[in-house]
Design a protein around this motif. Structure first.
Motif, PDB file in Angstrom:
ATOM      1  N   ASN A  37       0.846  -1.190   0.000  1.00 41.98           N
ATOM      2  CA  ASN A  37       0.000   0.000   0.000  1.00 41.98           C
ATOM      3  C   ASN A  37       0.880   1.237   0.000  1.00 41.98           C
ATOM      4  OD1 ASN A  37       0.894   0.004   2.626  1.00 41.98           O
ATOM      5  ND2 ASN A  37      -1.086  -0.332   3.545  1.00 41.98           N
ATOM      6  N   VAL A  38       0.363   2.294  -0.548  1.00 45.22           N
ATOM      7  CA  VAL A  38       1.128   3.523  -0.705  1.00 45.22           C
ATOM      8  C   VAL A  38       1.074   4.302   0.602  1.00 45.22           C
ATOM      9  CG1 VAL A  38       1.311   5.675  -1.991  1.00 45.22           C
ATOM     10  CG2 VAL A  38       0.635   3.575  -3.154  1.00 45.22           C
ATOM     11  N   ARG A  39       2.230   4.498   1.153  1.00 47.81           N
ATOM     12  CA  ARG A  39       2.334   5.279   2.382  1.00 47.81           C
ATOM     13  C   ARG A  39       3.704   5.944   2.391  1.00 47.81           C
ATOM     14  NH1 ARG A  39       2.771  -0.275   4.043  1.00 47.81           N
ATOM     15  NH2 ARG A  39       4.870  -0.697   4.768  1.00 47.81           N
ATOM     16  N   ASN A  63      -7.653   7.561  -9.188  1.00 54.17           N
ATOM     17  CA  ASN A  63      -8.065   7.473  -7.801  1.00 54.17           C
ATOM     18  C   ASN A  63      -7.291   8.626  -7.159  1.00 54.17           C
ATOM     19  OD1 ASN A  63      -7.570   7.009  -5.014  1.00 54.17           O
ATOM     20  ND2 ASN A  63      -8.102   4.860  -5.247  1.00 54.17           N
ATOM     21  N   THR A  64      -7.957   9.727  -6.883  1.00 55.83           N
ATOM     22  CA  THR A  64      -7.271  10.959  -6.480  1.00 55.83           C
ATOM     23  C   THR A  64      -6.392  10.755  -5.261  1.00 55.83           C
ATOM     24  OG1 THR A  64      -9.108  12.203  -7.399  1.00 55.83           O
ATOM     25  CG2 THR A  64      -7.613  13.395  -5.953  1.00 55.83           C
ATOM     26  N   TYR A  65      -6.876  10.023  -4.262  1.00 56.21           N
ATOM     27  CA  TYR A  65      -6.076   9.796  -3.063  1.00 56.21           C
ATOM     28  C   TYR A  65      -4.785   9.073  -3.421  1.00 56.21           C
ATOM     29  CZ  TYR A  65      -4.301   7.840   1.246  1.00 56.21           C
ATOM     30  OH  TYR A  65      -3.474   7.488   2.268  1.00 56.21           O
ATOM     31  N   LEU A  66      -4.887   7.989  -4.182  1.00 56.75           N
ATOM     32  CA  LEU A  66      -3.718   7.200  -4.565  1.00 56.75           C
ATOM     33  C   LEU A  66      -2.740   8.043  -5.380  1.00 56.75           C
ATOM     34  CD1 LEU A  66      -2.179   4.519  -4.853  1.00 56.75           C
ATOM     35  CD2 LEU A  66      -3.593   4.054  -6.867  1.00 56.75           C
ATOM     36  N   LEU A  67      -3.235   8.739  -6.372  1.00 52.59           N
ATOM     37  CA  LEU A  67      -2.368   9.541  -7.229  1.00 52.59           C
ATOM     38  C   LEU A  67      -1.677  10.642  -6.425  1.00 52.59           C
ATOM     39  CD1 LEU A  67      -1.322   9.937 -10.067  1.00 52.59           C
ATOM     40  CD2 LEU A  67      -3.290  11.405 -10.534  1.00 52.59           C
ATOM     41  N   ASN A  68      -2.402  11.315  -5.555  1.00 47.84           N
ATOM     42  CA  ASN A  68      -1.796  12.361  -4.724  1.00 47.84           C
ATOM     43  C   ASN A  68      -0.721  11.804  -3.794  1.00 47.84           C
ATOM     44  OD1 ASN A  68      -3.274  14.377  -5.913  1.00 47.84           O
ATOM     45  ND2 ASN A  68      -4.869  14.375  -4.347  1.00 47.84           N
ATOM     46  N   ARG A  69      -0.959  10.619  -3.220  1.00 51.39           N
ATOM     47  CA  ARG A  69       0.061   9.984  -2.357  1.00 51.39           C
ATOM     48  C   ARG A  69       1.316   9.673  -3.169  1.00 51.39           C
ATOM     49  NH1 ARG A  69       0.650  11.262   1.697  1.00 51.39           N
ATOM     50  NH2 ARG A  69       2.361   9.882   1.992  1.00 51.39           N
ATOM     51  N   LEU A  70       1.121   9.081  -4.344  1.00 56.04           N
ATOM     52  CA  LEU A  70       2.265   8.731  -5.187  1.00 56.04           C
ATOM     53  C   LEU A  70       3.038   9.973  -5.610  1.00 56.04           C
ATOM     54  CD1 LEU A  70       0.691   5.930  -7.366  1.00 56.04           C
ATOM     55  CD2 LEU A  70       2.508   5.645  -5.674  1.00 56.04           C
ATOM     56  N   ILE A  71       2.337  11.021  -5.979  1.00 56.40           N
ATOM     57  CA  ILE A  71       3.002  12.254  -6.389  1.00 56.40           C
ATOM     58  C   ILE A  71       3.846  12.807  -5.242  1.00 56.40           C
ATOM     59  CG2 ILE A  71       2.594  14.685  -6.978  1.00 56.40           C
ATOM     60  CD1 ILE A  71       0.195  13.669  -8.673  1.00 56.40           C
ATOM     61  N   LYS A  72       3.292  12.810  -4.053  1.00 56.80           N
ATOM     62  CA  LYS A  72       4.017  13.322  -2.887  1.00 56.80           C
ATOM     63  C   LYS A  72       5.282  12.485  -2.620  1.00 56.80           C
ATOM     64  CE  LYS A  72       2.979  15.000   1.723  1.00 56.80           C
ATOM     65  NZ  LYS A  72       1.967  15.147   2.752  1.00 56.80           N
ATOM     66  N   ILE A  73       5.132  11.171  -2.670  1.00 53.52           N
ATOM     67  CA  ILE A  73       6.278  10.282  -2.429  1.00 53.52           C
ATOM     68  C   ILE A  73       7.312  10.422  -3.535  1.00 53.52           C
ATOM     69  CG2 ILE A  73       6.986   7.862  -2.355  1.00 53.52           C
ATOM     70  CD1 ILE A  73       4.281   7.352  -0.860  1.00 53.52           C
ATOM     71  N   PHE A  74       6.865  10.415  -4.790  1.00 50.46           N
ATOM     72  CA  PHE A  74       7.816  10.496  -5.900  1.00 50.46           C
ATOM     73  C   PHE A  74       8.511  11.845  -5.941  1.00 50.46           C
ATOM     74  CE2 PHE A  74       6.107   6.937  -8.852  1.00 50.46           C
ATOM     75  CZ  PHE A  74       6.491   6.012  -7.903  1.00 50.46           C
ATOM     76  N   ASP A  75       7.821  12.928  -5.571  1.00 53.91           N
ATOM     77  CA  ASP A  75       8.477  14.233  -5.498  1.00 53.91           C
ATOM     78  C   ASP A  75       9.661  14.178  -4.537  1.00 53.91           C
ATOM     79  OD1 ASP A  75       6.963  15.590  -7.375  1.00 53.91           O
ATOM     80  OD2 ASP A  75       5.623  16.511  -5.901  1.00 53.91           O
ATOM     81  N   GLN A  76       9.465  13.536  -3.391  1.00 52.21           N
ATOM     82  CA  GLN A  76      10.558  13.368  -2.423  1.00 52.21           C
ATOM     83  C   GLN A  76      11.708  12.583  -3.040  1.00 52.21           C
ATOM     84  OE1 GLN A  76       8.333  11.424   0.842  1.00 52.21           O
ATOM     85  NE2 GLN A  76       9.698  12.609   2.150  1.00 52.21           N
ATOM     86  N   LEU A  77      11.377  11.458  -3.644  1.00 53.63           N
ATOM     87  CA  LEU A  77      12.401  10.585  -4.219  1.00 53.63           C
ATOM     88  C   LEU A  77      13.185  11.295  -5.320  1.00 53.63           C
ATOM     89  CD1 LEU A  77      10.266   7.338  -4.428  1.00 53.63           C
ATOM     90  CD2 LEU A  77      12.172   7.750  -2.855  1.00 53.63           C
ATOM     91  N   ILE A  78      12.487  12.012  -6.169  1.00 55.10           N
ATOM     92  CA  ILE A  78      13.141  12.708  -7.279  1.00 55.10           C
ATOM     93  C   ILE A  78      14.064  13.801  -6.748  1.00 55.10           C
ATOM     94  CG2 ILE A  78      12.696  14.197  -9.273  1.00 55.10           C
ATOM     95  CD1 ILE A  78      10.107  12.391  -9.674  1.00 55.10           C
TER      96      ILE A  78
END
Length: 133
Positions: A37-39, A63-78
């Motif tokens: 799960n995305v966290r 799925n707005t919640y899922l996409l927003n979580r992924l964007i937040k996590i990937f922004d950090q990683l990038i």
């Protein structure tokens, strides 16, 4: 360690690709952790790469919640320059983050493709500059 996001794809093609991905990581003795799960990622400094698998979700019908979580996590990683590999849905997410567009295709496209590495990175030390995925 490599984090593998298992996006729980249920299409007819996903079940065979995820085990092949895990087999490839095992073959090259890669340390990984499957996350279902995305966290928020813990110990982000220890992460050497992230793979996000396919999903039944689409960036076109998010799925707005899922996409927003992924964007937040990937922004950090990038920002931390952690390599991220997106497969299917994961590729759509990366495309979306970098401002690309997603178009609807008339049918699913699956198969193996040749990848050409343009830069060296420890994540791909076990690979040649050209390999099939």
């Amino acid at each position: 360690m490599i984090i593998v996001y298992d996006m729980n794809c249920r299409s007819k093609t996903c079940p065979k690709f995820f085990p092949e991905l895990i087999n490839a990581l095992d073959k090259f003795k890669t340390k990984y952790k499957i996350v279902k799960n995305v966290r928020n990622l813990k110990n982000i400094a220890e992460i050497r790469g992230v793979i996000i698998s396919g999903s039944n979700f689409s960036v076109r019908k998010p799925n707005t919640y899922l996409l927003n979580r992924l964007i937040k996590i990937f922004d950090q990683l990038i920002k931390l320059k952690v390599p991220v590999l997106g497969i299917c849905f994961g590729h759509q997410v990366l495309n979306y983050i970098f401002g690309g567009s997603i178009i609807h295709m008339d049918k699913e496209r699956i198969g193996y493709h040749t990848i050409y590495l343009t830069e060296k990175h420890q994540l791909f030390n076990s690979y040649e500059n050209k390999f099939r995925v």
